[in-house]
Write a protein that holds these residues in place. Structure first.
Motif, PDB file in Angstrom:
ATOM      1  N   ALA A   1      -3.972  86.333  24.231  1.00 34.64           N
ATOM      2  CA  ALA A   1      -4.326  84.982  24.659  1.00 34.64           C
ATOM      3  C   ALA A   1      -3.313  84.478  25.681  1.00 34.64           C
ATOM      4  CB  ALA A   1      -4.369  84.040  23.448  1.00 34.64           C
ATOM      5  N   ASP A   2      -3.796  83.788  26.686  1.00 37.88           N
ATOM      6  CA  ASP A   2      -2.941  83.218  27.728  1.00 37.88           C
ATOM      7  C   ASP A   2      -3.384  81.774  27.950  1.00 37.88           C
ATOM      8  OD1 ASP A   2      -1.378  82.557  29.855  1.00 37.88           O
ATOM      9  OD2 ASP A   2      -2.388  83.877  31.297  1.00 37.88           O
ATOM     10  N   PRO A   3      -2.752  80.881  27.225  1.00 39.16           N
ATOM     11  CA  PRO A   3      -3.190  79.492  27.344  1.00 39.16           C
ATOM     12  C   PRO A   3      -2.803  78.843  28.663  1.00 39.16           C
ATOM     13  CG  PRO A   3      -1.235  79.630  25.981  1.00 39.16           C
ATOM     14  CD  PRO A   3      -1.640  81.046  26.289  1.00 39.16           C
ATOM     15  N   GLY A   4      -2.017  79.558  29.523  1.00 43.87           N
ATOM     16  CA  GLY A   4      -1.571  78.959  30.765  1.00 43.87           C
ATOM     17  C   GLY A   4      -0.330  78.113  30.566  1.00 43.87           C
ATOM     18  N   LEU A   5       0.032  77.402  31.598  1.00 43.87           N
ATOM     19  CA  LEU A   5       1.249  76.593  31.552  1.00 43.87           C
ATOM     20  C   LEU A   5       0.965  75.241  30.907  1.00 43.87           C
ATOM     21  CD1 LEU A   5       2.609  77.307  35.151  1.00 43.87           C
ATOM     22  CD2 LEU A   5       3.405  78.305  32.996  1.00 43.87           C
ATOM     23  N   PRO A   6       1.959  74.688  30.212  1.00 45.73           N
ATOM     24  CA  PRO A   6       1.769  73.353  29.631  1.00 45.73           C
ATOM     25  C   PRO A   6       1.677  72.300  30.735  1.00 45.73           C
ATOM     26  CG  PRO A   6       4.046  74.036  29.427  1.00 45.73           C
ATOM     27  CD  PRO A   6       3.291  75.234  29.939  1.00 45.73           C
ATOM     28  N   PRO A   7       1.160  71.130  30.403  1.00 46.73           N
ATOM     29  CA  PRO A   7       1.069  70.062  31.416  1.00 46.73           C
ATOM     30  C   PRO A   7       2.452  69.728  31.976  1.00 46.73           C
ATOM     31  CG  PRO A   7      -0.202  69.506  29.461  1.00 46.73           C
ATOM     32  CD  PRO A   7       0.592  70.719  29.108  1.00 46.73           C
ATOM     33  N   HIS A   8       2.487  69.493  33.267  1.00 41.59           N
ATOM     34  CA  HIS A   8       3.765  69.203  33.923  1.00 41.59           C
ATOM     35  C   HIS A   8       4.220  67.786  33.604  1.00 41.59           C
ATOM     36  CE1 HIS A   8       6.937  69.103  36.873  1.00 41.59           C
ATOM     37  NE2 HIS A   8       6.362  68.057  37.485  1.00 41.59           N
ATOM     38  N   GLU A   9       5.511  67.653  33.265  1.00 45.08           N
ATOM     39  CA  GLU A   9       6.094  66.340  33.009  1.00 45.08           C
ATOM     40  C   GLU A   9       6.943  65.940  34.211  1.00 45.08           C
ATOM     41  OE1 GLU A   9       8.217  66.165  29.376  1.00 45.08           O
ATOM     42  OE2 GLU A   9       6.525  66.823  28.124  1.00 45.08           O
ATOM     43  N   HIS A  10       6.628  64.807  34.769  1.00 44.95           N
ATOM     44  CA  HIS A  10       7.325  64.357  35.961  1.00 44.95           C
ATOM     45  C   HIS A  10       8.718  63.848  35.618  1.00 44.95           C
ATOM     46  CE1 HIS A  10       3.801  64.792  38.458  1.00 44.95           C
ATOM     47  NE2 HIS A  10       3.084  64.124  37.564  1.00 44.95           N
ATOM     48  N   ARG A  11       9.652  64.128  36.508  1.00 48.16           N
ATOM     49  CA  ARG A  11      11.005  63.577  36.380  1.00 48.16           C
ATOM     50  C   ARG A  11      11.017  62.152  36.894  1.00 48.16           C
ATOM     51  NH1 ARG A  11      13.233  68.211  40.165  1.00 48.16           N
ATOM     52  NH2 ARG A  11      11.556  67.170  41.302  1.00 48.16           N
ATOM     53  N   ILE A  12      12.059  61.431  36.540  1.00 49.23           N
ATOM     54  CA  ILE A  12      12.163  60.058  36.999  1.00 49.23           C
ATOM     55  C   ILE A  12      12.241  59.990  38.510  1.00 49.23           C
ATOM     56  CG2 ILE A  12      14.680  60.056  36.751  1.00 49.23           C
ATOM     57  CD1 ILE A  12      12.260  57.105  36.150  1.00 49.23           C
ATOM     58  N   GLN A  13      12.889  61.044  39.127  1.00 51.33           N
ATOM     59  CA  GLN A  13      13.007  61.041  40.590  1.00 51.33           C
ATOM     60  C   GLN A  13      11.655  61.240  41.280  1.00 51.33           C
ATOM     61  OE1 GLN A  13      14.940  62.830  38.578  1.00 51.33           O
ATOM     62  NE2 GLN A  13      17.038  62.084  38.901  1.00 51.33           N
ATOM     63  N   ASP A  14      10.686  61.845  40.558  1.00 49.85           N
ATOM     64  CA  ASP A  14       9.372  62.068  41.155  1.00 49.85           C
ATOM     65  C   ASP A  14       8.567  60.783  41.266  1.00 49.85           C
ATOM     66  OD1 ASP A  14       9.919  64.793  41.302  1.00 49.85           O
ATOM     67  OD2 ASP A  14       9.126  65.168  39.286  1.00 49.85           O
ATOM     68  N   ILE A  15       8.885  59.830  40.414  1.00 51.54           N
ATOM     69  CA  ILE A  15       8.043  58.635  40.338  1.00 51.54           C
ATOM     70  C   ILE A  15       8.789  57.355  40.697  1.00 51.54           C
ATOM     71  CG2 ILE A  15       6.453  59.633  38.658  1.00 51.54           C
ATOM     72  CD1 ILE A  15       8.053  58.475  36.444  1.00 51.54           C
ATOM     73  N   ASP A  16      10.108  57.473  40.887  1.00 47.24           N
ATOM     74  CA  ASP A  16      10.904  56.292  41.220  1.00 47.24           C
ATOM     75  C   ASP A  16      11.794  56.612  42.417  1.00 47.24           C
ATOM     76  OD1 ASP A  16      12.398  54.039  41.395  1.00 47.24           O
ATOM     77  OD2 ASP A  16      13.072  54.020  39.307  1.00 47.24           O
ATOM     78  N   GLU A  17      11.489  56.033  43.558  1.00 46.69           N
ATOM     79  CA  GLU A  17      12.250  56.323  44.770  1.00 46.69           C
ATOM     80  C   GLU A  17      13.705  55.885  44.649  1.00 46.69           C
ATOM     81  OE1 GLU A  17      13.192  57.750  48.486  1.00 46.69           O
ATOM     82  OE2 GLU A  17      11.464  58.144  47.165  1.00 46.69           O
ATOM     83  N   ARG A  18      13.967  54.840  43.858  1.00 45.59           N
ATOM     84  CA  ARG A  18      15.353  54.410  43.669  1.00 45.59           C
ATOM     85  C   ARG A  18      16.159  55.481  42.954  1.00 45.59           C
ATOM     86  NH1 ARG A  18      14.482  48.774  40.780  1.00 45.59           N
ATOM     87  NH2 ARG A  18      13.009  50.164  39.689  1.00 45.59           N
ATOM     88  N   ALA A  19      15.568  56.095  41.945  1.00 41.87           N
ATOM     89  CA  ALA A  19      16.239  57.190  41.251  1.00 41.87           C
ATOM     90  C   ALA A  19      16.440  58.382  42.179  1.00 41.87           C
ATOM     91  CB  ALA A  19      15.441  57.601  40.016  1.00 41.87           C
TER      92      ALA A  19
ATOM     93  N   ARG B   1      16.872  58.233  45.386  1.00 41.46           N
ATOM     94  CA  ARG B   1      17.968  57.922  46.297  1.00 41.46           C
ATOM     95  C   ARG B   1      19.323  58.025  45.596  1.00 41.46           C
ATOM     96  NH1 ARG B   1      16.639  56.296  51.177  1.00 41.46           N
ATOM     97  NH2 ARG B   1      14.519  55.587  51.623  1.00 41.46           N
ATOM     98  N   ARG B   2      19.371  57.666  44.320  1.00 41.59           N
ATOM     99  CA  ARG B   2      20.632  57.847  43.575  1.00 41.59           C
ATOM    100  C   ARG B   2      21.004  59.329  43.508  1.00 41.59           C
ATOM    101  NH1 ARG B   2      18.456  53.771  40.151  1.00 41.59           N
ATOM    102  NH2 ARG B   2      17.735  55.365  38.677  1.00 41.59           N
ATOM    103  N   SER B   3      20.032  60.166  43.254  1.00 47.00           N
ATOM    104  CA  SER B   3      20.299  61.606  43.232  1.00 47.00           C
ATOM    105  C   SER B   3      20.725  62.104  44.607  1.00 47.00           C
ATOM    106  CB  SER B   3      19.059  62.373  42.763  1.00 47.00           C
ATOM    107  OG  SER B   3      18.757  62.066  41.423  1.00 47.00           O
ATOM    108  N   GLU B   4      20.071  61.563  45.633  1.00 49.69           N
ATOM    109  CA  GLU B   4      20.444  61.947  46.996  1.00 49.69           C
ATOM    110  C   GLU B   4      21.898  61.595  47.279  1.00 49.69           C
ATOM    111  OE1 GLU B   4      19.007  61.164  51.616  1.00 49.69           O
ATOM    112  OE2 GLU B   4      18.164  59.986  49.960  1.00 49.69           O
ATOM    113  N   ARG B   5      22.308  60.386  46.881  1.00 51.11           N
ATOM    114  CA  ARG B   5      23.698  59.981  47.113  1.00 51.11           C
ATOM    115  C   ARG B   5      24.667  60.817  46.292  1.00 51.11           C
ATOM    116  NH1 ARG B   5      21.165  54.780  47.233  1.00 51.11           N
ATOM    117  NH2 ARG B   5      21.610  54.475  45.010  1.00 51.11           N
ATOM    118  N   THR B   6      24.257  61.202  45.088  1.00 49.83           N
ATOM    119  CA  THR B   6      25.120  62.056  44.256  1.00 49.83           C
ATOM    120  C   THR B   6      25.342  63.410  44.910  1.00 49.83           C
ATOM    121  OG1 THR B   6      24.344  60.963  42.235  1.00 49.83           O
ATOM    122  CG2 THR B   6      25.367  63.139  41.997  1.00 49.83           C
ATOM    123  N   VAL B   7      24.252  63.995  45.407  1.00 47.86           N
ATOM    124  CA  VAL B   7      24.378  65.297  46.083  1.00 47.86           C
ATOM    125  C   VAL B   7      25.246  65.166  47.330  1.00 47.86           C
ATOM    126  CG1 VAL B   7      23.118  67.133  47.257  1.00 47.86           C
ATOM    127  CG2 VAL B   7      22.179  66.106  45.177  1.00 47.86           C
ATOM    128  N   ALA B   8      25.023  64.105  48.092  1.00 51.47           N
ATOM    129  CA  ALA B   8      25.819  63.895  49.305  1.00 51.47           C
ATOM    130  C   ALA B   8      27.292  63.694  48.954  1.00 51.47           C
ATOM    131  CB  ALA B   8      25.294  62.686  50.074  1.00 51.47           C
TER     132      ALA B   8
END
Length: 352
Positions: A32-50, A52-59
């Motif tokens: 049996a191959d049920p496939g991949l589970p449903p994808h869970e979005h990260r906060i950065q995927d749905i919140d541009e402010r988050a 940008r915080r990650s962007e500043r951290t990387v920079a």
């Protein structure tokens, strides 16, 4: 904040489900191959402010890497190589080594940490499964690779996240300078030190065994004596470097046996002084044959004729041994009348 709190239009579109997923095993698909589970979005995927915080951290991490690289270079230039500090519980350690290790380690760590944080928070984390395919790339596969590359570049946001892109390029540009600077640790620049020794006018010839100045009467015909410059002692911190250039061998010949005119002029009553350092690879010469006046290097058997300007008569040495011009001072001791007129030891490309 969860994906349920975000308006539906802000949630990134899901990719298609995995092709060929089988929920129940059958004869064609025994597992049996049920496939991949449903994808869970990260906060950065749905919140541009988050995002940008990650962007500043990387920079920030990339910027810290650049500062650490600059600190590495500054420490290499400014901290004396012999300076030590006490660090508990390590004890006394080299301040230069500690500074170089910390700054280079921080520079590399920040680049790695920045790349990892970038990948985990801003790049796409959607899991995909790809069907096996032949090794040979078909036009369709090449087109798919190009499309995936473009999609990956788009999802990495490297074109849109200019702050990350520019600081990453800066960090990757500066960190190789650490390796370039380390090349200088191969040793100080020789400048003209290879062309000069401690010998100069008035320096006494000191017997290496007795540590006493030499008189002409101390050198018998047919004998071989090793000498060093007056004032050079074994406990001096630069003794090995200086003796490697200034070591002499003293031989007394019958003046009538000396064939070379300049050698006779630079000698004193048949006493000649030549560099002890072989002109092949710098080994110390120590073997002397009284009847032929030949000296032999024990490393590769280069042979020099001390009665004829110490010219090479056998072996791989490229040129004659340099002669030191000597005389006798008012107190009757043998002294140098100057330095060697040519560099001692093996040839080097700047020798000319």
């Amino acid at each position: 904040m969860s994906s349920q709190d975000i308006p539906e239009e802000n949630v990134p579109a899901e990719r298609d489900s995995v092709h060929g997923a089988v929920d129940v095993a059958d004869e064609k698909h025994p597992f049996a191959d049920p496939g991949l589970p449903p994808h869970e979005h990260r906060i950065q995927d749905i919140d541009e402010r988050a995002a940008r915080r990650s962007e500043r951290t990387v920079a920030l991490l990339f910027t810290l890497s650049m500062l650490a690289t600059i600190g590495f270079i500054a420490a290499f230039v400014a901290i004396p190589v012999d300076k030590s500090i006490f660090v508990w519980p390590l004890g006394h350690i080299s301040a230069l080594n500690l500074a170089l290790g910390l700054t280079l380690g921080l520079a590399l760590f920040c680049i790695g940490a920045g790349a990892v944080h970038w990948a985990r928070t801003l790049m796409s984390d959607v899991e995909i499964a790809d069907e096996r395919h032949p090794i040979e790339a078909s036009p369709e596969v090449r087109a798919k690779v190009h499309a995936d590359f473009k999609q990956g570049a788009k999802e990495s946001a490297i074109g849109r996240r200019k702050l990350i892109r520019n600081t990453m390029f800066g960090a990757l540009t500066l960190v190789p300078l650490s390796g370039v600077v380390l090349l200088r640790d191969l040793g100080p620049l020789p400048e003209d030190t290879l062309r000069h020794t401690l010998w100069k006018k008035g320096k006494l010839l000191v017997n290496m065994n007795t540590n006493e100045p030499l008189r002409p009467s101390d050198v018998a015909v047919g004998s071989l004596t090793f000498a060093k410059p007056e004032g050079l002692e074994e406990h001096d911190h630069d003794f090995n470097n200086e003796i490697a250039k200034a070591a002499l061998m003293i031989v007394r010949l019958q003046p009538g046996d000396i064939k070379d005119k300049r050698e006779l002029e630079w000698s004193h009553e048949g006493i000649v002084a030549y560099s002890k350092i072989c002109t092949h690879v710098g080994c110390p010469i120590s073997l002397y044959e009284q009847q032929t006046h030949h000296v032999l290097c024990p490393c590769h058997q280069s042979t020099f004729d001390l009665s004829d300007g110490a010219r090479v008569i056998f072996g791989p040495a490229g040129h004659a041994l340099p002669q030191l011009r000597i005389g006798v001072n008012d107190e009757g001791y043998l002294e140098a009348l100057g330095d060697f007129e040519e560099p001692v030891g093996p040839a080097f490309w700047e020798r000319g």
